[in-house]
Design a protein around this motif. Sequence first.
Motif, PDB file in Angstrom:
ATOM      1  N   PHE A 195       3.852  59.956  88.219  1.00  0.00           N
ATOM      2  CA  PHE A 195       2.515  59.928  87.614  1.00  0.00           C
ATOM      3  C   PHE A 195       1.582  60.966  88.230  1.00  0.00           C
ATOM      4  CE2 PHE A 195       3.113  56.963  84.390  1.00  0.00           C
ATOM      5  CZ  PHE A 195       3.935  55.964  84.850  1.00  0.00           C
ATOM      6  N   ALA A 196       1.825  61.327  89.493  1.00  0.00           N
ATOM      7  CA  ALA A 196       1.023  62.419  90.071  1.00  0.00           C
ATOM      8  C   ALA A 196       1.301  63.706  89.289  1.00  0.00           C
ATOM      9  CB  ALA A 196       1.394  62.609  91.536  1.00  0.00           C
ATOM     10  N   ASP A 197       2.579  63.918  88.963  1.00  0.00           N
ATOM     11  CA  ASP A 197       2.910  65.151  88.234  1.00  0.00           C
ATOM     12  C   ASP A 197       2.426  65.099  86.787  1.00  0.00           C
ATOM     13  OD1 ASP A 197       6.070  65.612  90.008  1.00  0.00           O
ATOM     14  OD2 ASP A 197       3.992  66.078  90.533  1.00  0.00           O
ATOM     15  N   MET A 198       2.521  63.920  86.158  1.00  0.00           N
ATOM     16  CA  MET A 198       2.075  63.830  84.758  1.00  0.00           C
ATOM     17  C   MET A 198       0.557  63.975  84.667  1.00  0.00           C
ATOM     18  SD  MET A 198       4.413  60.916  82.944  1.00  0.00           S
ATOM     19  CE  MET A 198       5.258  60.022  84.230  1.00  0.00           C
ATOM     20  N   ALA A 199      -0.146  63.415  85.638  1.00  0.00           N
ATOM     21  CA  ALA A 199      -1.623  63.433  85.562  1.00  0.00           C
ATOM     22  C   ALA A 199      -2.161  64.861  85.652  1.00  0.00           C
ATOM     23  CB  ALA A 199      -2.217  62.580  86.680  1.00  0.00           C
TER      24      ALA A 199
END
Length: 486
Positions: A115-119
């Motif tokens: 989710f860090a990468d998607m955000a």
Amino acid sequence: MSELRQLECYIDGQFVSSEHYFDNVSPVNGEVIGQIAEADHQQIDRAVKAAKTAQTGEWSRLSVNQRCDLLHRVADRMVERQQEFIDAEIADTGKSLHQVQTIDIPRGAANFRAFADMARHHSGETFITETPTGDKALNYSVNKPLGVVAVISPWNLPLLLATWKVAPALACGNCVILKPSEETSSTAYLLAQVMDEVGIPKGVFNLILGRGKNVGDAITCHPQVDAVTFTGASATGQHIMKAVADTVKPISFELGGKNSAVVFADADLEKAIAGVARSTFTNCGQVCLCTEKVFVHRSIADEFIDGLKKSAQAIKIGYPKEQDVFIGPLVSKPHQQKVLSYYQLAKDQGAEFIYGGGVPPFDDERAQGCYIEPTIITGLGDDNRVNQEEIFGPICHVSIFDDEQEVIERVNNTQYGLACALWTENLSRAHRVAPQIDVGLVWVNTWFLRDLRAPFGGVKLSGIGREGGQHSLSFYSEPVNICIKI
Ligand SMILES: O=C(O)C(=O)/C=C/C=C/O
């Protein structure tokens, strides 16, 4: 493990003691392994207010990249401390070392990284507007955090499911109040330590411990809690929905299931047998996605049932860290009693027990634990309570079917709609049948194979909304449309 003897709440960047504590009991042998704080309403109010304050503090001034870099640091630290997470998860749940090492703990760090990468790539929308009356405008949207998000997480996959929600909530700039299940709070406590060590600003992540009946409503109904995300029993979801209705706050629910596996005549029988055994008995049947109903085509029924029985017989039940153990105990005595009550109901209703049906005859400390036998039954109608109610244990009922349309109708004959596993080597059949099953997730020739970008959630009593990938980013954000006259 000694530091896990007493689990404390983490509020506004501090671990705080509480007036009341309750026992943490091992499901392996019934021994008290520690004490868990029970937050009072003043502590809950302090946590929510700290989260509200943190919302407009340093956290809101970080760029998306800075925020997401911090979440990668959380993942890094979880990996550094993974052995402690493994030991804590096993202490609370009794689940096998194999399961904790391959599923539960790796997914904790993976959820933060994903989710860090998607955000970082969470974009808005832009439109050049020309109205019929000749007005021109630039319309665009920006994504803002919801604010303070209450995460209520369950006891079956404690760290996996807590981080499945905490990660995207933080990645989208929210502040979080995490309330783990009172049955399994240890890994959430370690997560709070990691947040503290990594330097997540105070108030951004808060841990409230306690029994749901005493602290749940005080969290979810708090006027400054802006959203609630919950994974757990449908009845609890119904309670939360009613409790927060007056505040009209957004909710995301992943609830119960009564999932089917369908083994068609053209299945790879060996794969199907292994796959259904895995989807029925993994985590002692304590996964919302587990199979509790199996439909097998008449032409292969005898061979399939014989193979499934052999798979159940081959399951090693024992101490979590014992070599080759596949399943440990159920999570608690009350849950063991609930599952055993369904075994008894099946007996009373005249089910045929192909395998299991009782408690393993341990003659040592495990007799005080919450162990139960993997069980395969048949002979009950589709509308029988055993086939309609979620049992959440290592049991499946096998039914025989003759044709495709019949089995689709029978699989959909349930109040739930979470997951289904289809076993067929016929591609056309897979693509034809899957969309007709009223669930949120259909696996074909596999089970619990997860892509964190895919929509995850259920329909009917199995929940509201989807999390995963863009669906999480959407739930944990408020898009704002800005229109500039040009
Ligand atoms: O695999 C996941 O992301 C997930 O949410 C699993 C849920 C299982 C619930 O019991």
